[in-house]
Motif scaffolding. Structure first.
Motif, short mmCIF file in Angstrom:
data_model
loop_
_atom_site.label_atom_id
_atom_site.label_comp_id
_atom_site.label_asym_id
_atom_site.label_seq_id
_atom_site.Cartn_x
_atom_site.Cartn_y
_atom_site.Cartn_z
N LEU A 84 -8.60 4.97 -17.51
CA LEU A 84 -7.97 3.66 -17.57
C LEU A 84 -8.28 2.91 -18.86
O LEU A 84 -7.91 1.74 -19.00
N GLU A 85 -8.91 3.56 -19.81
CA GLU A 85 -9.17 2.93 -21.10
C GLU A 85 -7.84 2.67 -21.80
O GLU A 85 -6.94 3.50 -21.79
N PRO A 86 -7.67 1.48 -22.42
CA PRO A 86 -6.38 1.14 -23.04
C PRO A 86 -5.93 2.13 -24.11
O PRO A 86 -4.73 2.31 -24.31
N SER A 87 -6.88 2.78 -24.78
CA SER A 87 -6.50 3.72 -25.84
C SER A 87 -5.93 5.02 -25.28
O SER A 87 -5.36 5.81 -26.03
N PHE A 88 -6.07 5.24 -23.96
CA PHE A 88 -5.56 6.47 -23.34
C PHE A 88 -4.11 6.23 -22.93
O PHE A 88 -3.82 5.54 -21.97
N PRO A 259 -8.43 10.34 -33.78
CA PRO A 259 -9.60 9.88 -33.02
C PRO A 259 -10.53 11.03 -32.66
O PRO A 259 -10.09 12.16 -32.42
N TYR A 260 -11.82 10.74 -32.62
CA TYR A 260 -12.84 11.70 -32.19
C TYR A 260 -13.43 11.25 -30.86
O TYR A 260 -13.59 10.05 -30.62
N SER A 261 -13.75 12.20 -30.00
CA SER A 261 -14.42 11.89 -28.73
C SER A 261 -15.93 11.94 -28.86
O SER A 261 -16.65 11.34 -28.07
N ALA A 270 -4.38 14.06 -29.94
CA ALA A 270 -4.46 12.60 -30.02
C ALA A 270 -4.24 12.14 -31.45
O ALA A 270 -4.54 12.85 -32.41
N GLU A 271 -3.72 10.93 -31.58
CA GLU A 271 -3.53 10.31 -32.88
C GLU A 271 -3.55 8.79 -32.70
O GLU A 271 -3.45 8.29 -31.58
N PHE A 272 -3.72 8.06 -33.78
CA PHE A 272 -3.75 6.61 -33.71
C PHE A 272 -2.33 6.08 -33.58
O PHE A 272 -1.44 6.45 -34.36
N SER A 273 -2.11 5.19 -32.61
CA SER A 273 -0.76 4.68 -32.37
C SER A 273 -0.37 3.62 -33.39
O SER A 273 0.82 3.45 -33.66
#
Length: 283
Positions: A84-88, A259-261, A270-273
């Motif tokens: 539920l993290e906004p970046s997901f 992004p890195y985890s 993944a990429e930055f929106s």
């Protein structure tokens, strides 16, 4: 875990956007879903796989008879704090690629702001020293920017730093912005406020009524985005190789930051929106 006790057949539907879909694939998927229904089975699918299948149907103009969007679905959340993290989020691009508006202006502006931060006089006036508001590490490679990471700042500090960087940028501009040297004092004060104050009213009117501002509108708006809205300081708070970095794939020739985890661990697919954030991290 209790499927065998309940005598319930489990069906899975892994689907990613790289999968091709045609009439034959749709027929197979429909048969499998019908078999799941006839056996009173349970279809288990992740939200991103389900959404990828729904969007791929619109992209290929081929549709399943079983509409997953109208099927009774029960969401089961595991590790909800991460899910539920906004970046997901799932961003599904469709159609042909388009160039980012004012891409060269945005890239040049961010590089110029990094140049400003690399100046000794700018750092001294801001007080960005070790164990203070930011930590600087000189880079030994010729032609690179000084390594800098900003620590957590209060809103007052952010406002002060943004205005000071704007002052140095406007009054002593880099070589790519020689037009700033033509400004009169009253226009200099107005421009500093315009690019550093997020509460500045009637931005478009102020730009339109000044011929020089209107001519270099793209540069001014790029500076306002990085300074007034905090993108510059936000990106400088992250750590290279921990929060972001390169993907290091042989078939990835974009060399854009992702992004890195964890340390040296890029997030899968993944990429930055936000395009300005991607530009900032890549630089």
């Amino acid at each position: 875990l209790v499927a065998s006790v309940q005598h319930t057949k489990l069906f899975t539907l892994p689907f990613v956007r790289d999968n091709e879909i045609d009439e034959c694939t749709v027929k197979i998927l429909d048969e499998e879903m019908r078999r799941c229904y006839m056996h009173s089975g349970c279809l288990i699918v992740t939200p991103q796989h389900r959404n990828s299948l729904l969007l791929k149907q619109h992209d290929s103009n081929v549709y399943l008879k079983q509409d997953l969007s109208k099927t009774l679905i029960v969401d089961v959340l595991d590790e909800s704090d991460a899910i539920l993290e906004p970046s997901f989020q799932l961003v599904y691009a469709m159609g042909t690629k388009l160039h980012l508006p004012s891409r060269s202006n945005r890239c040049t502006m961010f590089q110029s702001l990094l140049t400003i931060l690399s100046r000794e006089e700018c750092r001294a006036s801001l007080g960005l020293l070790k164990d203070s508001a930011a930590f600087y590490k000189e880079d030994s490679k010729s032609g690179n920017f000084n390594g800098v990471r900003v620590l957590k700042l209060s809103s007052e500090d952010r406002t002060l730093i943004a205005r000071n960087v704007a002052e140095h940028f406007v009054r002593n501009p880099p070589s790519d912005f020689e037009w700033l040297k033509k400004l009169k004092q009253q226009n200099i004060d107005l421009l500093v406020q315009l690019v550093s104050d997020p509460e500045f009213q009637d931005t478009s009117i102020a730009i339109r009524h000044n011929p020089l501002f209107n001519r270099f509108k793209k540069d001014i708006l790029a500076a306002r985005g990085f300074l007034a809205y905090g993108i510059l300081l936000h990106t400088l708070e992250s750590r290279w190789g921990v929060s972001y970095g390169l993907r290091h794939l042989r078939d990835d020739d974009t060399q854009m930051a992702v992004p890195y985890s964890a340390s040296d661990t890029p997030k899968a697919r993944a990429e930055f929106s936000h395009p300005d954030v991607a530009i900032a991290y890549t630089n």
